[in-house]
Design an enzyme around this catalytic site. Structure first.
Site, PDB file in Angstrom:
ATOM      1  N   GLU A 194      52.035  26.057  43.618  1.00 16.93           N
ATOM      2  CA  GLU A 194      52.046  27.378  43.302  1.00 16.93           C
ATOM      3  C   GLU A 194      50.632  27.847  43.439  1.00 16.93           C
ATOM      4  O   GLU A 194      50.496  29.292  43.298  1.00 16.93           O
ATOM      5  CB  GLU A 194      52.540  27.767  41.814  1.00 16.93           C
ATOM      6  CG  GLU A 194      54.173  27.494  41.829  1.00 16.93           C
ATOM      7  CD  GLU A 194      54.867  28.105  43.030  1.00 16.93           C
ATOM      8  OE1 GLU A 194      54.621  29.297  43.436  1.00 16.93           O
ATOM      9  OE2 GLU A 194      55.776  27.397  43.702  1.00 16.93           O
ATOM     10  N   ASN A 221      46.163  39.159  19.627  1.00 13.05           N
ATOM     11  CA  ASN A 221      46.498  38.803  18.181  1.00 13.05           C
ATOM     12  C   ASN A 221      47.823  39.079  17.981  1.00 13.05           C
ATOM     13  O   ASN A 221      48.520  40.216  18.332  1.00 13.05           O
ATOM     14  CB  ASN A 221      45.807  40.036  17.352  1.00 13.05           C
ATOM     15  CG  ASN A 221      45.991  39.788  15.672  1.00 13.05           C
ATOM     16  OD1 ASN A 221      47.324  39.785  15.455  1.00 13.05           O
ATOM     17  ND2 ASN A 221      44.867  39.580  15.102  1.00 13.05           N
ATOM     18  N   ARG A 263      46.576  32.062  41.308  1.00  7.79           N
ATOM     19  CA  ARG A 263      46.207  33.074  42.427  1.00  7.79           C
ATOM     20  C   ARG A 263      44.663  33.077  42.537  1.00  7.79           C
ATOM     21  O   ARG A 263      44.248  33.632  41.650  1.00  7.79           O
ATOM     22  CB  ARG A 263      46.961  34.297  42.592  1.00  7.79           C
ATOM     23  CG  ARG A 263      46.638  35.081  43.893  1.00  7.79           C
ATOM     24  CD  ARG A 263      47.279  36.335  43.930  1.00  7.79           C
ATOM     25  NE  ARG A 263      46.790  37.140  44.953  1.00  7.79           N
ATOM     26  CZ  ARG A 263      47.641  37.014  46.218  1.00  7.79           C
ATOM     27  NH1 ARG A 263      48.543  36.011  46.226  1.00  7.79           N
ATOM     28  NH2 ARG A 263      47.479  37.958  46.842  1.00  7.79           N
ATOM     29  N   GLU A 314      46.099  26.232  40.060  1.00  5.44           N
ATOM     30  CA  GLU A 314      47.594  26.523  40.042  1.00  5.44           C
ATOM     31  C   GLU A 314      48.094  27.941  40.051  1.00  5.44           C
ATOM     32  O   GLU A 314      49.186  28.353  39.939  1.00  5.44           O
ATOM     33  CB  GLU A 314      48.204  25.675  38.758  1.00  5.44           C
ATOM     34  CG  GLU A 314      47.984  24.104  38.631  1.00  5.44           C
ATOM     35  CD  GLU A 314      48.408  23.421  37.430  1.00  5.44           C
ATOM     36  OE1 GLU A 314      49.768  23.072  37.545  1.00  5.44           O
ATOM     37  OE2 GLU A 314      47.973  23.456  36.397  1.00  5.44           O
TER      38      GLU A 314
END
Length: 319
Positions: free
Chosen positions: A182, A294, A200, A198
């Site tokens: 991927e 958070n 882009r 893994e």
């Protein structure tokens, strides 16, 4: 940012094999050994590889002619032809130059949209007519695009590429890089050393030595939204799974999984001083930071972190 100090000035040249359609359109050009510098001054010095003679000629299956070309380009000037465009892309993929180091203005208009097949490119206008003949010959069509796959033109050394269609010609894939199924690397982008990809890596993005682009992570390129920010991922940095950045990430820094940071994202700084809020672009490229969301308040926070960043598993590279 690209500066005059890292822009390559001068010329480049190469012997190539070009694919010419029936109407005279050049569909692609392959340069197995492109060179920086001025081309030889006389025809006698243009020593063409012997194998070119056997590869040149008419290909009835694709209705194209493969012919020898000699190409010289000025890297400081805009791209002027298909041969010029392909030579510049292969300079990148042969690791002779790095991303963002040459003028690529005019590149896209000089790359025709063609049908890329397992036997090479053919004119898209002829695809429907030729399809039955291609199928009988066992030739498959894997893309209709301006950019071919890197592995159809260049064999990068000491790398793993799990899916060839995910790495375009013009990608800069340094030794030690692993591109999983991927992972994706666009043209004028890539890695400078050992890296795990893994996610882009978009156009214009450079990833430093020892960094990990996690599964589904995305890095904004200069083609996204007309932006011009040159995004750089530092050394030993980690982009967690499904995270994304539109700013540069410094050495030994981490972006939490699932967190997307754009230049305008409001970030709260958590350190030994009173909390304060800044735009993420103000932290672009700074080292030793942890970006997180958070889970209680939902705000984006950044904390200083000590020590080195990620350590890649050397057995995955297996070099």
């Amino acid at each position: 940012m690209v500066t005059d100090d890292n822009i390559i000035k001068g010329k480049a040249w190469g012997h190539g094999l070009a694919t010419i359609a029936a109407d005279g359109t050049m569909l692609d050009a392959w340069y197995p050994n492109p060179q920086l510098g001025a081309a030889p001054k006389t025809d006698a010095l243009w020593v063409v590889p012997k194998e070119f003679d056997a590869l040149a000629g008419f290909d009835k299956r694709r209705n194209v002619t493969v012919q020898v070309v000699h190409t010289e380009v000025d890297l400081e000037q805009p791209v002027t032809s298909t041969a010029d465009a392909y030579l510049r892309l292969q300079l990148l993929s042969h690791l002779i130059i790095t991303p963002n180091s040459i003028n690529l203005e005019g590149l896209l208009p000089n790359l025709p949209i063609v049908a890329f097949t397992s036997a090479g490119p053919l004119a898209i206008e002829e695809l429907d007519t030729l399809r039955p003949h291609l199928q009988r010959a066992g030739i498959t069509i894997h893309a209709i695009d301006k950019f071919p796959r890197l592995l159809d033109y260049v064999t990068p050394k000491k790398v793993r590429i799990a899916d060839a269609s995910r790495v375009r010609l013009g990608a800069h894939v340094a030794p030690g890089t692993t591109v999983m199924h991927e992972g994706f690397i666009n043209f004028n982008a890539g890695t400078l050393g050992t890296a795990m990809v893994e996610g882009r890596i978009s156009q214009g993005v450079i990833v430093g030595e020892g960094s990990d682009i996690g599964g589904g992570a995305s890095i904004m390129g200069t083609l996204s939204g007309g932006g011009r920010e040159r995004v750089r991922i530092g050394e030993r940095a980690l982009l967690g799974a499904n995270s994304g950045v539109g700013i540069s990430i410094g050495d030994d820094s981490v972006v939490e999984a699932g967190l997307y940071i754009t230049a305008g994202t409001k970030v709260t700084i958590i350190d030994d001083q009173p909390e304060r809020s800044v735009k993420a672009v103000d932290l672009s490229g700074l080292p030793n930071l942890l970006f997180r969301r958070n889970s209680v308040t939902g705000r984006v926070e950044v904390l200083p972190r000590s020590g080195v960043g990620v350590t890649l598993n050397s057995s995955l590279q297996n070099l």
